[in-house]
Write an enzyme that holds these catalytic residues in place. Structure first.
Site, PDB file in Angstrom:
ATOM      1  CE  LYS A  87      -4.431   1.049   0.206  1.00  0.00           C
ATOM      2  NZ  LYS A  87      -5.599   0.250  -0.225  1.00  0.00           N
TER       3      LYS A  87
ATOM      4  CG  ASP B  41      -7.413   3.325  -0.703  1.00  0.00           C
ATOM      5  OD1 ASP B  41      -7.860   2.178  -0.652  1.00  0.00           O
ATOM      6  OD2 ASP B  41      -7.513   4.115   0.262  1.00  0.00           O
TER       7      ASP B  41
END
Ligand code: NDP
Ligand code: 2IT
Length: 446
Positions: A125, A165
């Site tokens: 991430k 995201d």
């Protein structure tokens, strides 16, 4: 937690102040104990000690020039958490709240989620504390280019494949991809969520929200229920929330409320999705604008109040820890019988404990929102083959992946937790086992 308590204690001691990361690790370690206990060889090989430590953490300066000619400095992150079953894969979040703890919790969860998809992707991430709100297109582009100038040194189609995201959608992926190509002189599938004309996959935009509903539909069916006529509340009004609302509505639900970070709208006749899309996807407006057109609807300042609306199904699709113990109590008292997590870690561990105790149908994030990254992996497959599948083909694959995730999670829940409905344990265990086997097979420096 007994067996793994020393690991948890060490995570807390070695990562001081990283509350979100601690929370995510605690939830996993609590549930995987029964399976770890059956594998002394994993204990000996330090699998759990290793899985909680990222393989690599990159933090970097992102400087760029705003429209007033001022230099701005943000912080960039990429945490490459685990590559046992495939290249690191996971989104980029641009939001002022982003810090190392948030990126690590997201990266850690991504390991298990990606494993559940059945596709060969590791966990990672990244993101930045950059705030896209109120920025001009040029400022967004300048930021994305500066961010990618550093990130490009660490990623690649077979190494690490970022995606979107919070705060990162099609526009940002375009600017990021352009800069990667400029620097590396390569047209590869290094990012997912690309535009349809340049390597993107049909269905990727819809995938997380649709996947959430496919997963919940499967869970509801197992309990003799469905979305039909279910009063549904969805938090957020971004990519995940909008397509969750669309699919839930298609499946017969009545979505009566949605939100953004300023507050929520309640529309008892059912949310007008075309209007919501126009406001959010085209105009990038605040959600309060909704009631100017839909005059029977109401806007209330503040996000948490959305959980006081009486509903059958709640789909939190905004951000982490948006449902705490108090909101969970209100939902349960109001008779909510299903909760499906579109966002990552939207419920606190205390809230989750309440859902499980109440015995409602609960789809935890790692399983329920895995449709986005699963479709990203399908985008990678199409890029590798240099062809593209139709919307129907990708949608059918997404549906079958969400069904198989539900089966894997409920089977593991039955086997290890003795309770088919404990999908929290089931998803964590099913995701963990595959990664643990791969790490074990690949050995450790000796
Ligand atoms: P978007 O940026 O498209 O939308 C985010 C939405 O959540 C917006 O409505 C935003 O409101 C709201 N929101 C964000 N932060 C907060 C906050 N701190 N408090 C209240 N509301 C907030 O993001 P996505 O829809 O892509 O992501 C939503 C969630 O889903 C995140 O948890 C993400 O990690 C998760 N997720 C996303 C996937 C994807 O494919 N995109 C895949 C799997 C999970 P505002 O505009 O006012 O900030
Ligand atoms: O949380 C997530 O799974 C995502 N933001 C999607 C990641 C991806 O690589 O598509």
């Amino acid at each position: 937690m007994q067996l793994l308590k020393p690991v948890m204690d060490s995570v807390i001691a070695r990562n001081p102040g990283q509350a979100e990361f601690h929370q995510a690790v605690e939830e996993v370690l609590e549930t995987i104990e029964p399976v770890v206990a059956k594998h002394p060889e994993w204990m000996k090989a330090g699998i759990v000690e290793r899985i909680v430590e990222p393989e690599r953490q990159i933090m970097f300066r992102v400087s760029w020039v705003d429209d007033n000619g001022n230099v701005q400095v943000n912080r960039g992150f990429r945490v490459q958490f685990n590559s046992a079953i495939g290249p690191y894969k996971g989104g980029l979040r641009f939001h002022p709240s982003v810090n190392l703890s948030i990126i690590k919790f997201l990266g850690f969860e991504q390991i298990f989620k990606n494993s559940l998809t059945t596709l060969p992707i590791g966990g990672g991430k990244g993101g930045s504390d950059f705030d896209p709100k109120g920025k001009s297109d040029r400022e967004i582009m300048a930021f994305c280019q500066s961010f990618m100038t550093e990130l490009s040194k660490h990623i690649g189609a077979d190494t690490d494949v970022p995606a979107g995201d919070i705060g990162v959608g099609g526009r940002e992926i375009g600017y990021l991809y352009g800069q990667y190509k400029r620097i590396r002189n390569e047209f590869t599938g290094v990012l997912t969520g690309k535009g349809l004309g340049w390597g993107g996959s049909l269905t990727r935009t819809e995938a997380t929200g649709y996947g959430l509903c496919y997963f919940m539909d499967e869970a509801l069916r197992d309990h003799g229920k469905s979305f039909k006529d279910a009063i549904t509340v969805i938090s957020g009004s971004g990519n995940v929330a909008i397509y969750a609302a669309q699919k839930a509505t298609e499946l017969g639900a009545k979505v009566v409320a949605m939100s953004d970070s300023s507050g929520y709208v309640y529309d008892p006749e059912g949310i007008d999705l075309a209007l919501m899309k126009e406001l959010k996807e085209v105009k990038r407006a605040r959600i309060s604008e909704y009631v100017k057109t839909r005059t029977n609807a109401t806007f209330t300042v503040g996000c948490r109040g959305i959980w006081t609306i009486k509903c059958d199904i709640a789909l939190p699709c905004a951000t982490q820890n948006e449902i705490d113990a108090e909101s969970a109590d209100i939902l349960l008292k109001n008779g909510t019988w299903a909760i499906g997590e579109g966002a990552n870690m939207p419920s606190t561990n205390e809230a989750i404990a309440k859902y499980l105790k109440a015995g409602i149908i609960f789809g935890p994030a790692k399983a329920a929102n895995a449709g986005g990254v699963a479709t990203s992996a399908l985008e990678m497959s199409q890029n590798s083959m240099r062809l593209s599948w139709t919307f129907e083909e990708v949608d059918a694959k997404l549906k079958s992946i969400m069904k198989s995730i539900y089966k894997a999670a409920s089977d593991a829940a039955e086997e290890y937790a003795g309770d088919r409905n404990n999908l929290v344990a089931g998803a964590n265990i099913a995701g963990f086992v595959k990664v643990a086997n791969a790490m074990y097979a690949q050995g450790v420096a000796y």
